[in-house]
Design a protein around this motif. Structure first.
Motif, short mmCIF file in Angstrom:
data_model
loop_
_atom_site.label_atom_id
_atom_site.label_comp_id
_atom_site.label_asym_id
_atom_site.label_seq_id
_atom_site.Cartn_x
_atom_site.Cartn_y
_atom_site.Cartn_z
N UNK A 172 0.85 -1.21 0.00
CA UNK A 172 0.00 0.00 0.00
C UNK A 172 0.87 1.25 0.00
N UNK A 173 1.95 1.20 0.79
CA UNK A 173 2.87 2.34 0.83
C UNK A 173 3.54 2.54 -0.52
N UNK A 174 3.88 1.43 -1.17
CA UNK A 174 4.55 1.53 -2.48
C UNK A 174 3.61 2.18 -3.50
N UNK A 175 2.33 1.82 -3.46
CA UNK A 175 1.35 2.45 -4.36
C UNK A 175 1.28 3.95 -4.10
N UNK A 176 1.21 4.33 -2.83
CA UNK A 176 1.15 5.76 -2.48
C UNK A 176 2.42 6.48 -2.90
N UNK A 177 3.55 5.81 -2.73
CA UNK A 177 4.86 6.39 -3.10
C UNK A 177 4.91 6.69 -4.60
N UNK A 178 4.41 5.77 -5.42
CA UNK A 178 4.38 5.99 -6.86
C UNK A 178 3.54 7.21 -7.20
N UNK A 179 2.35 7.29 -6.60
CA UNK A 179 1.45 8.42 -6.90
C UNK A 179 2.05 9.74 -6.45
N UNK A 180 2.79 9.72 -5.35
CA UNK A 180 3.37 10.96 -4.80
C UNK A 180 4.60 11.42 -5.55
N UNK A 184 4.71 -2.76 -8.81
CA UNK A 184 3.75 -2.75 -7.71
C UNK A 184 2.85 -3.99 -7.77
N UNK A 185 2.43 -4.34 -8.97
CA UNK A 185 1.59 -5.53 -9.15
C UNK A 185 2.34 -6.79 -8.75
N UNK A 186 3.63 -6.84 -9.09
CA UNK A 186 4.45 -8.00 -8.73
C UNK A 186 4.62 -8.11 -7.22
N UNK A 187 4.81 -6.98 -6.56
CA UNK A 187 4.95 -6.98 -5.10
C UNK A 187 3.68 -7.51 -4.43
N UNK A 188 2.54 -7.16 -4.98
CA UNK A 188 1.27 -7.64 -4.40
C UNK A 188 1.14 -9.15 -4.58
N UNK A 189 1.76 -9.67 -5.60
CA UNK A 189 1.72 -11.11 -5.81
C UNK A 189 2.69 -11.83 -4.87
N UNK A 224 12.19 -0.97 -6.55
CA UNK A 224 11.73 -1.21 -5.18
C UNK A 224 12.65 -0.50 -4.18
N UNK A 225 13.94 -0.56 -4.46
CA UNK A 225 14.92 0.04 -3.55
C UNK A 225 14.69 1.54 -3.41
N UNK A 226 14.29 2.22 -4.48
CA UNK A 226 14.07 3.67 -4.42
C UNK A 226 13.04 4.03 -3.36
N UNK A 227 11.99 3.24 -3.29
CA UNK A 227 10.94 3.47 -2.29
C UNK A 227 11.46 3.16 -0.88
N UNK A 228 12.15 2.04 -0.74
CA UNK A 228 12.65 1.63 0.57
C UNK A 228 13.70 2.61 1.09
N UNK A 229 14.50 3.15 0.20
CA UNK A 229 15.51 4.15 0.60
C UNK A 229 14.83 5.38 1.19
N UNK A 230 13.69 5.76 0.63
CA UNK A 230 12.94 6.89 1.18
C UNK A 230 12.40 6.56 2.56
#
Length: 316
Positions: free
Chosen positions: A13-21, A39-44, A82-88
């Motif tokens: 959910x955070x990754x989805x929000x991060x993309x939109x932001x 994001x779709x792959x992460x949900x799987x 994925x790392x870009x989001x986690x780094x944030x």
């Protein structure tokens, strides 16, 4: 939202929000779609993973799971997104350690890619078989790519004003987003792709009159529908056309990417330097050109060796 509550939220959910932001409106739509696929792959893979549960072992297992069905380079691309989001998350203080630290990238062995291209005599047969009438068609598109070595998206983006028929040059400064439903002009692949190349007098004489009455800023090869919208250009449609023309001409069946390789290969075999061809193709550096066309460079080196030995033998 408190830090504790945030840590208890699902990572997907955070990754989805991060993309939109951070990504929507900041990157090209084609690239944005890749983030959506991630994001779709992460949900799987980890639909119920909470941010508080992210550690190096969990992250490595995510990469390992992805790597089972993907090549190493594709896994690396997935990792970067994925790392870009986690780094944030780490820099925002929402996790205490960066779980992507020293991640190991695995993946299926890359399939050997055999580059298909035409020999010079085959290219001549193909060009002679083209139906070059007074209307713009795929035959004209084929001729332009054969004579310029442009990338598929670069050729689609050509407009009449890009041609300088007085000085026999062609300027490449944009591409066409053909993967989108509503195509549009887009930036080139990199800064080196913005270039001006020389074109031969035959192309000038043949193509110049065809473009004479066309709008200067409109794409030459993209048509509009009844509502004035640009029609979708499918890479597969063009490649199927080219394969059929090759078959009819009795030459090796190639794609338009293969036609770009053919252009470079013919010039290399004619003795044009790698540096000149690299600039013509819009490569970021000469090393890229050398790696792609190593097979031809090796063949030319063998010929050079024969010439050198012959020259040295004649010295008596």
């Amino acid at each position: 939202m408190s830090r504790k509550r945030k840590n208890d939220s699902y990572f997907v959910d955070h990754y989805d929000d991060w993309i939109e932001t951070y990504k929507v409106g900041a990157i090209r739509e084609v690239t944005l779609n890749k983030y959506y696929m991630t994001a779709k792959t992460l949900r799987r893979i980890v639909p119920d993973l909470k941010i508080s549960e992210l550690d190096r072992l969990v992250y490595q297992n995510i990469l390992n799971e992805y790597a089972i069905t993907h090549e190493k380079q594709t896994t690396m691309d997935f990792h970067h997104q994925v790392k870009a989001c986690i780094s944030d998350l780490f820099h925002d203080g929402l996790i205490e350690r960066d779980p992507t630290y020293r991640a190991i990238i695995k993946g299926k062995p890359a399939k050997p890619k055999k580059m298909k291209f035409l020999q010079a005599d085959e290219l001549k047969k193909l060009v002679r078989s083209l139906d070059l009438g007074t209307e713009i068609n795929m035959d004209w598109f084929t001729l332009v790519v054969a004579k310029t070595g442009l990338r598929f998206a670069e050729a689609l983006a050509l407009t009449p004003k890009d041609f300088d028929f007085k000085n026999n040059t062609l300027s490449i400064s944009k591409t066409w987003e053909y993967k989108l439903t509503s195509g549009q002009f887009a930036p080139t692949k990199n800064e080196s792709s913005v270039r001006t190349i020389a074109i031969d007098w035959q192309l000038v004489g043949q193509f110049g009159p065809i473009l004479k009455d066309m709008p200067a800023d409109e794409p030459i090869f993209i048509k509009k529908d009844a509502n004035g919208h640009y029609k979708r250009a499918f890479n597969s449609t063009y490649n199927n056309f080219l394969a059929r023309k090759c078959k009819e001409a009795g030459v090796t069946e190639i794609t338009f990417h293969g036609l770009r390789h053919t252009h470079a290969s013919v010039l290399l075999s004619a003795g044009i330097t790698v540096q000149s061809i690299s600039k013509r193709l819009g490569h970021s550096n000469v090393t890229t050109t050398q790696e792609v066309y190593m097979h031809i460079i090796d063949e030319l080196a063998q010929k050079d060796n024969q010439i050198m030995i012959g020259t040295l033998t004649s010295i008596a």
